[in-house]
Design a protein around this motif. Structure first.
Motif, mmCIF file in Angstrom:
data_model
loop_
_atom_site.group_PDB
_atom_site.id
_atom_site.type_symbol
_atom_site.label_atom_id
_atom_site.label_comp_id
_atom_site.label_asym_id
_atom_site.label_seq_id
_atom_site.Cartn_x
_atom_site.Cartn_y
_atom_site.Cartn_z
ATOM 1 N N GLY A 193 0.842 -1.212 0.000
ATOM 2 C CA GLY A 193 0.000 0.000 0.000
ATOM 3 C C GLY A 193 0.864 1.245 0.000
ATOM 4 O O GLY A 193 1.953 1.266 -0.576
ATOM 5 N N LYS A 194 0.386 2.277 0.685
ATOM 6 C CA LYS A 194 1.106 3.556 0.703
ATOM 7 C C LYS A 194 2.381 3.444 1.527
ATOM 8 O O LYS A 194 2.360 2.994 2.675
ATOM 9 N N ASN A 195 3.486 3.897 0.935
ATOM 10 C CA ASN A 195 4.774 3.854 1.627
ATOM 11 C C ASN A 195 4.900 5.047 2.565
ATOM 12 O O ASN A 195 4.855 6.198 2.131
ATOM 13 N N THR A 196 5.066 4.776 3.855
ATOM 14 C CA THR A 196 5.214 5.859 4.840
ATOM 15 C C THR A 196 6.630 6.440 4.822
ATOM 16 O O THR A 196 6.873 7.488 5.419
ATOM 17 N N GLY A 197 7.557 5.732 4.168
ATOM 18 C CA GLY A 197 8.960 6.152 4.193
ATOM 19 C C GLY A 197 9.703 5.622 5.407
ATOM 20 O O GLY A 197 10.919 5.750 5.500
ATOM 21 N N ALA A 198 8.961 5.015 6.334
ATOM 22 C CA ALA A 198 9.587 4.469 7.544
ATOM 23 C C ALA A 198 10.136 3.072 7.274
ATOM 24 O O ALA A 198 9.659 2.356 6.392
ATOM 25 N N ALA A 212 3.283 8.938 9.169
ATOM 26 C CA ALA A 212 2.695 9.930 8.256
ATOM 27 C C ALA A 212 3.224 9.663 6.843
ATOM 28 O O ALA A 212 4.442 9.583 6.638
ATOM 29 N N VAL A 213 2.317 9.508 5.873
ATOM 30 C CA VAL A 213 2.730 9.288 4.485
ATOM 31 C C VAL A 213 3.189 10.611 3.901
ATOM 32 O O VAL A 213 2.449 11.606 3.934
ATOM 33 N N PRO A 214 4.430 10.680 3.383
ATOM 34 C CA PRO A 214 4.921 11.941 2.825
ATOM 35 C C PRO A 214 4.108 12.412 1.634
ATOM 36 O O PRO A 214 3.670 11.590 0.823
ATOM 37 N N GLU A 215 3.890 13.712 1.566
ATOM 38 C CA GLU A 215 3.144 14.279 0.431
ATOM 39 C C GLU A 215 4.092 14.521 -0.736
ATOM 40 O O GLU A 215 5.235 14.918 -0.555
ATOM 41 N N HIS A 216 3.589 14.279 -1.934
ATOM 42 C CA HIS A 216 4.401 14.514 -3.129
ATOM 43 C C HIS A 216 3.760 15.612 -3.972
ATOM 44 O O HIS A 216 2.557 15.698 -4.078
ATOM 45 N N GLN A 218 -2.959 -7.253 21.464
ATOM 46 C CA GLN A 218 -3.351 -6.036 20.749
ATOM 47 C C GLN A 218 -2.221 -5.003 20.744
ATOM 48 O O GLN A 218 -2.405 -3.867 20.316
ATOM 49 N N TRP A 219 -1.035 -5.401 21.214
ATOM 50 C CA TRP A 219 0.059 -4.424 21.322
ATOM 51 C C TRP A 219 0.440 -3.763 20.004
ATOM 52 O O TRP A 219 0.869 -2.600 20.015
ATOM 53 N N PRO A 220 0.310 -4.417 18.828
ATOM 54 C CA PRO A 220 0.665 -3.713 17.594
ATOM 55 C C PRO A 220 -0.158 -2.436 17.375
ATOM 56 O O PRO A 220 0.369 -1.433 16.868
ATOM 57 N N THR A 221 -1.432 -2.453 17.777
ATOM 58 C CA THR A 221 -2.264 -1.247 17.654
ATOM 59 C C THR A 221 -1.701 -0.130 18.520
ATOM 60 O O THR A 221 -1.634 1.040 18.104
ATOM 61 N N LEU A 222 -1.267 -0.489 19.719
ATOM 62 C CA LEU A 222 -0.654 0.474 20.636
ATOM 63 C C LEU A 222 0.653 1.022 20.036
ATOM 64 O O LEU A 222 0.922 2.221 20.090
ATOM 65 N N ALA A 223 1.442 0.125 19.447
ATOM 66 C CA ALA A 223 2.713 0.535 18.835
ATOM 67 C C ALA A 223 2.479 1.465 17.646
ATOM 68 O O ALA A 223 3.229 2.425 17.436
ATOM 69 N N GLU A 224 1.432 1.197 16.877
ATOM 70 C CA GLU A 224 1.108 2.059 15.730
ATOM 71 C C GLU A 224 0.723 3.456 16.203
ATOM 72 O O GLU A 224 1.142 4.461 15.594
ATOM 73 N N ALA A 225 -0.045 3.533 17.289
ATOM 74 C CA ALA A 225 -0.413 4.842 17.843
ATOM 75 C C ALA A 225 0.828 5.590 18.315
ATOM 76 O O ALA A 225 0.966 6.805 18.096
ATOM 77 N N TRP A 226 1.749 4.863 18.935
ATOM 78 C CA TRP A 226 3.002 5.464 19.410
ATOM 79 C C TRP A 226 3.841 5.967 18.240
ATOM 80 O O TRP A 226 4.355 7.082 18.262
ATOM 81 N N MET A 227 3.950 5.149 17.185
ATOM 82 C CA MET A 227 4.717 5.564 16.004
ATOM 83 C C MET A 227 4.052 6.749 15.303
ATOM 84 O O MET A 227 4.741 7.647 14.806
ATOM 85 N N SER A 228 2.723 6.757 15.290
ATOM 86 C CA SER A 228 1.994 7.885 14.683
ATOM 87 C C SER A 228 2.295 9.180 15.422
ATOM 88 O O SER A 228 2.503 10.228 14.814
ATOM 89 N N LYS A 229 2.332 9.090 16.752
ATOM 90 C CA LYS A 229 2.627 10.266 17.585
ATOM 91 C C LYS A 229 4.017 10.813 17.281
ATOM 92 O O LYS A 229 4.257 12.020 17.333
ATOM 93 N N LEU A 230 4.944 9.909 16.941
ATOM 94 C CA LEU A 230 6.312 10.329 16.590
ATOM 95 C C LEU A 230 6.412 10.885 15.172
ATOM 96 O O LEU A 230 7.442 11.417 14.780
#
Length: 296
Positions: free
Chosen positions: A63-68, A292-296, A276-288
Motif C-alpha cells: 500500500g502507501k509507503n510511509t517512508g519508515a 505519516a505518508v509523505p506528500e508529493h 493487541q500491542w501492535p495497535t498500541l505501537a502504531e499509535a506510538w509511532m503515529s505520535k512520533l
C-alpha cells in the motif's frame, strides 16, 4: 543442513563482504533451521541455528509507503533465532502498515550476553557480534535508503527477548563496534525510534538495578517497552529497570505492562489483551510522525 531462505520476493543481502573475516559464533556448525516441538498460539515456531554469515532480508511496504523502515531482531537467547514468530510475522504486520521491514539474521550462538549451560553461568562474548550485525544493518539501510524508498531519518528497530537487549545496545551506542568496512559505515548506526518486547539481559537483582554492561546514553531514541507480568523467562523487572534508567537519563520512553501474556507472544492472536500491542505501537509511532505518508 541448509541455510534459511525467505519466501519470494523478499531479498536477502549479506551484511559483510564475502571473504571478509568476521568473528565466529561461540560454537561451530552449519546453519540449519527447523520447527520447535512446542507450539505457540497453536502454531509451530521456525528456529534457525548456527548463523556464521549474517544477512538482512528486505520486505517492501504494502500500500502507501510511509517512508519508515524498521529493523527486526528476533529472540532466541543468543542461542537460536525465532525467525518466523519474532521475524517474518512481525514483517507481515509492519509492511501492511506501509513500513519497509528489514529482518536481521544475526550471528548465533553466543553473539551477545548469554547463559552458558556448560558452566551454568552467564557469559559475555569477547566480540559483540550481535551489536556489530545490528549496527551494520542500520548503516547499510541508511546508505541504500533512497533506492528503497526509505526516509533515512525514520529508521527504527524492534526486538524480542534477546533481541530486546539488542535494541538497548544499538540505541545506546553511537560509536561503531567494528572497524569500518566501506562507505556504508560512515552512516549513523543509531535508530531513530526503538521498540523492546519482553527484553532480557538488562536487569541485575536485587531491586531495580541495570546490568553493569548496559550504559545509557541521554541521546538514545524514543523507546517503547512492552511485557507481560507473568513472563516466566524474563522477569518483568528487565523492562521496569530499563524504563527507569531511560527516564532518569531524560530519554522519551513509554512502558506498557500487561497482567497476562507469558513470553514470546510475537504478534500471534490469543485471548490475552497483550496481543493487541501492535495497535498500541502504531499509535506510538503515529505520535512520533513515523507513520505519516509523505506528500508529493
Amino acid at each position: 543442513m541448509h541455510p534459511w531462505q525467505p519466501a519470494s520476493p523478499a531479498e536477502q543481502i549479506p551484511l559483510w563482504p564475502e571473504g571478509l573475516k568476521i568473528a565466529p559464533p561461540s560454537m561451530q556448525g552449519e546453519e540449519d533451521f527447523g520447527t520447535s516441538t512446542q507450539p505457540l498460539a497453536g502454531l509451530p515456531v521456525t528456529v534457525i541455528e548456527h548463523v556464521s554469515r549474517p544477512t538482512m532480508t528486505i520486505y517492501p511496504p504494502k500500500g502507501k509507503n510511509t517512508g519508515a523502515a524498521v529493523v527486526v531482531f528476533p529472540g532466541g537467547g543468543y542461542r537460536v533465532l525465532a525467525i518466523d514468530l519474532e521475524g517474518t510475522e512481525i514483517c507481515d504486520w509492519l509492511t501492511s502498515r506501509g513500513i519497509t521491514c528489514v529482518l536481521l539474521k544475526y550471528r548465533v550462538p553466543g553473539s551477545g550476553p548469554y547463559y552458558n549451560e556448560e558452566c551454568n553461568c552467564a557469559k559475555q562474548p569477547i566480540v559483540p557480534m550481535a551489536l556489530q550485525d545490528a549496527q551494520r544493518t542500520i548503516a547499510l539501510l541508511r546508505q541504500r535508503a533512497a533506492s528503497l524508498g526509505v526516509d533515512p531519518h525514520k529508521i527504527g528497530v524492534v526486538g524480542f527477548s534477546a533481541g530486546g537487549r539488542m535494541v538497548a545496545d544499538v540505541s545506546n551506542h553511537t560509536k561503531l563496534s567494528y572497524k569500518p568496512v566501506d562507505d556504508a559505515d560512515k552512516q549513523s548506526v543509531r535508530p531513530d525510534f526503538a521498540m523492546a518486547l519482553y527484553p532480557g539481559h538488562l536487569w541485575k537483582g536485587p531491586g531495580i538495578t541495570l546490568r553493569q554492561d548496559v550504559k545509557i546514553d541521554p541521546h538514545a531514541p524514543p523507546t517503547l517497552i512492552i511485557q507481560a507480568g507473568d513472563d516466566p523467562v524474563d522477569d518483568v523487572r528487565e523492562s521496569v529497570t530499563y524504563y527507569v534508567a531511560l527516564q532518569q537519563a531524560g530519554v522519551p520512553v513509554e512502558l506498557h505492562l500487561y497482567a497476562h501474556g507469558g513470553h514470546a507472544f510475537g504478534v500471534r492472536s490469543t485471548s490475552n489483551p497483550i496481543t493487541q500491542w501492535p495497535t498500541l505501537a502504531e499509535a506510538w509511532m503515529s505520535k512520533l510522525g513515523v507513520l505519516a505518508v509523505p506528500e508529493h
